[in-house]
Design an enzyme around this catalytic site. Sequence first.
Site: not given
Length: 286
Positions: A47-50
């Site tokens: 979830p932290a990616y983009g």
Amino acid sequence: MSDPAPLSRLGFGVTGPHASLAVSRRGSQRLIAEAIDLGITLFDTGPAYGRGEGERRLGEALRGRRRDGLFIATKAGIDIDRHRDFSAGGIEMSVRGSLERLRTPYIDLLLLHGPSAAEMSDRLIRRLEALRERGMVRQIGVCGRGPELDAAIDLGVFDALMAPVHAGLDTAALARLARASEAGMKVIGIEAISASARPDLRLPASRADLWYLARAAKRALTAAKTQRITAPPGGALKWALARSGVDAVVCLTTRSANLAANARQAGLAAGAGNPQLSGTDLPGAP
């Protein structure tokens, strides 16, 4: 619930440029389809990616694919706004969001994204086990780079470890990987190629090239803190794949030719991938 799909030796990372404007959504979907056709079953995102874009792209790309032949790994503990939250409630909220973005009823491997030893609390472990019992996740693990991985191994509750696997690892890091494997944990390597990649001095020909150029510039600015690693004979990926106890290596690429070359090194065969279901989405997809 049945066991997760088998891990392919090579995994595809839906991170970095695949979670940004550096690569179009269509471009990411095309490469994911090519990866599947090459026999890759392992896909890693978070979830932290983009702000969840990596998960959304992966979920869209896998629409209509047989779910039981895919191994989807995602993370929790750093949310879409890049805030740390390893509370039991925060992890469950993260999982629910990931399931929605991935368009899947379950996650094969949920990795805590860089927790400290203190953050892997008894309450959190109980919640993770409850998520597994409810069928929301099938396996649990930890992604990290240092002593927090030793704490994860010592707890004896995790199924997998995701950590750097490259020629620059010190004795302690190599011993940690061996200890995890001996404890029966899956070991999934990351940074195998990027850790030893030399800056590309060519003029950027695409937005993805600009992303890599920006990453190289960032690393150059922090050179005093970053170890310079010389690629081993035969190549960095070959070295990582040959490590005893390493079950899979996740690589990031934006180019079809590089993807195919990596698959060949991993011994994968084109055409062995997950079939497309006619008019059918992944089970549980909205």
